[in-house]
Write an enzyme that holds these catalytic residues in place. Structure first.
Site, PDB file in Angstrom:
ATOM      1  N   GLY A  54      20.259 -12.689   3.065  1.00 34.45           N
ATOM      2  CA  GLY A  54      19.568 -11.608   2.379  1.00 34.45           C
ATOM      3  C   GLY A  54      20.157 -10.260   2.729  1.00 34.45           C
ATOM      4  CE  LYS A 104      12.700  -2.061   4.707  1.00 29.54           C
ATOM      5  NZ  LYS A 104      12.017  -1.490   3.521  1.00 29.54           N
ATOM      6  N   GLY A 115      17.213  -8.556   7.624  1.00 29.96           N
ATOM      7  CA  GLY A 115      17.997  -9.167   8.696  1.00 29.96           C
ATOM      8  C   GLY A 115      17.638  -8.604  10.059  1.00 29.96           C
ATOM      9  CD  GLU A 141      26.411 -16.276   6.341  1.00 30.22           C
ATOM     10  OE1 GLU A 141      27.184 -15.679   5.554  1.00 30.22           O
ATOM     11  OE2 GLU A 141      26.790 -16.775   7.407  1.00 30.22           O
ATOM     12  CB  CYS A 158      26.248 -11.229  -0.880  1.00 34.95           C
ATOM     13  SG  CYS A 158      26.698 -12.986  -0.799  1.00 34.95           S
TER      14      CYS A 158
END
Length: 493
Positions: free
Chosen positions: A203, A206, A208, A225, A260
């Protein structure tokens, strides 16, 4: 709670007590040893392959409901990659599981040594919404290959795919060792309060940080990740038609930029920019037509919140005037056309935040070296792309740009190679997976040294006389004479 492997968080009052009960049950299953055998691990992967084969249309329907994802894109970027991860692991798993024999040293002579890969235990996988099938099942595959019990928390932002996992996955795997928890922030918070043997999160940075802070309370290792602003440097030596097609399919063919690893911005020289922009325009019209909002080959924006976030980036008064192609929008259907922007201000939000959408700024510099300096002035990205025929520029880029991965003359394809690790560096992530790297991510490398009762060396025991010290120093420094003396029992008491 639901039946089987489904633990319904949504609307079911899933709280800390239920999460603790869930983890305790998985710990009992793991402690029974059932996940450790090759047969059990292989059976789980075969079950996932069977699920993919039998439920392909249901997976595609869920992805279309969540993202209006085109069927071919769903197959290429999610379904086929998940199946390939299983088949690759089934082929290689026995070899990965074997103890690795390693050399010994003079100081431990006589001895033998090996490294054993053992499962970590009970792990938590928190998934993302943009590739909600692949980014859920791929880490679960790695955890199962390594012999762990798993809880999967799919993203609530992709509810159809989350529901698919909760209802369908338990029919194909050992649901005493694999559980699915649906829900949003309260359910994820309840899960994060528990002690895990590893947390794997995909994700944004923030969340993370929230995951890492929760993990720190229990000294739980994490794999994060994340993402970042992935640059694509285009040199004037390229085949511009091929480069434009590969950039376009890697940007808008990857969930309409909601990926991503999608290029976040292009860097090129001022002199080459007009040629590149022209090639990109022609390519986009060929791919998605004169009215891209009507194209069946473009995903929609995931929800209205993300649509508004993207519009605020584009409607910035310093940015809107830099649009050279696209910019059309349909808020009712959450559609945004592929959009090119030329020389947006470097201090604008669109150049500071990860875009995660269909906008592609092109920033220009006098020299290629200036482009590389600009990339290195930013946070380290998950991926960095270079298009060039110049080997000197290629070497300079590969040596000097720090990124999770680098791909030369294409976009995104590196993640399809199971022999390469996929993961970030710095703010783009911690840890890597895919292929054996997934197995390693969910394994502990246990060091084993074996010795018998022979080979006694009196020099290692007190009292340490000058003669003993000389022999010990010689052993430590690799002296064969010292080894012979030690084996022969010198100095004799």
């Amino acid at each position: 709670m639901g039946s089987g492997g489904e633990e319904r968080g949504k609307g079911a009052g899933f709280d800390g007590a239920m999460a603790a009960e869930l983890v305790a049950g998985l710990r009992r299953s793991f402690a029974s040893g059932r996940t450790r055998s090759h047969e059990w691990r292989a059976a789980q992967l075969k079950g996932i392959v069977r699920m993919i084969d039998e439920k392909e249309s249901a997976i595609m329907a869920a992805l279309h409901e969540d993202l209006a994802k085109p069927q071919m894109e769903s197959y290429l970027h999610e379904i086929s990659l998940a199946k390939a991860a299983c088949t690759f692991a089934l082929k290689e798993m026995k070899r990965w599981m074997k103890p690795e024999k390693v050399p010994t040293s003079l100081t431990t002579f006589p001895s033998s040594a090996e490294i054993i890969s053992e499962p970590l235990g009970v792990v938590l996988v928190i998934s993302a919404w943009n590739y909600p099938f692949l980014l859920s099942i791929d880490p679960v595959i790695g955890a199962l290959v390594a012999g762990n019990a798993v809880v999967l928390k799919p993203s609530e932002v992709a509810p159809a795919t989350s529901y698919f996992f909760a209802k369908v996955l338990p029919e194909y795997i050992d649901n005493s060792c694999v559980k699915i928890v649906e829900g949003s922030i309260p359910e994820t918070t309840a899960l994060l309060e528990q002690k895990w043997d590893k947390i794997f999160y995909t994700g944004n940075g923030k969340v993370g940080r929230i995951v890492m802070a929760a993990a720190a309370k229990h000294l739980t290792p994490v794999a994060l990740e994340l993402g970042g602003k992935c640059p694509a440097l285009v040199d004037s030596s390229v085949d511009v038609k091929v480069a434009a097609k590969r950039i376009a399919v890697g940007k808008w063919g990857c969930n309409n930029g909601q990926a991503c690893i999608a290029p976040d911005y292009i860097l090129t020289t001022k002199s080459f920019a007009p040629t590149l922009v022209d090639a990109m325009k022609r390519t986009l019209e060929k791919f998605y037509g004169k009215d891209p909002l009507e194209s069946a080959d473009l995903s929609r924006i995931v929800n209205s919140n993300h649509f508004k976030r993207l519009m605020s980036l584009l409607d910035d008064e310093n940015v809107s005037g830099t649009i050279v192609y696209g910019g059309q929008r349909d808020e009712q259907h959450l559609k945004i056309a592929p959009t090119l922007l030329l020389d947006v201000p470097h201090d604008s939000s669109i150049m500071k935040e990860e875009i995660f959408g269909p906008f592609l700024p092109i920033v220009t510099f006098d020299e290629v070296e200036d482009c590389i300096d600009f990339i290195n002035s930013k946070s380290k990205p998950l991926a960095a792309y270079l298009f060039t025929k110049d080997r000197k520029i290629e070497d300079q880029f590969v040596k000097n740009v720090s990124a999770g991965g680098i791909l030369v003359n294409d976009v995104a394809l590196h993640l399809a190679n199971p022999h390469l690790p996929f993961g970030g560096v710095g703010e783009s992530g911690i840890g890597a997976y895919h292929g054996k790297f997934s197995f390693d991510a969910f394994s502990h490398k246990k060091a084993i040294l074996y010795r018998g009762f022979g080979g006694e060396a009196p020099a290692r025991y007190p009292p340490y006389t000058p003669q003993k010290q000389r022999i010990l120093r010689g052993l430590i420094n690799g002296s064969i004479i010292a080894l012979v003396l030690a084996i022969l029992g010198f100095p004799r008491d």
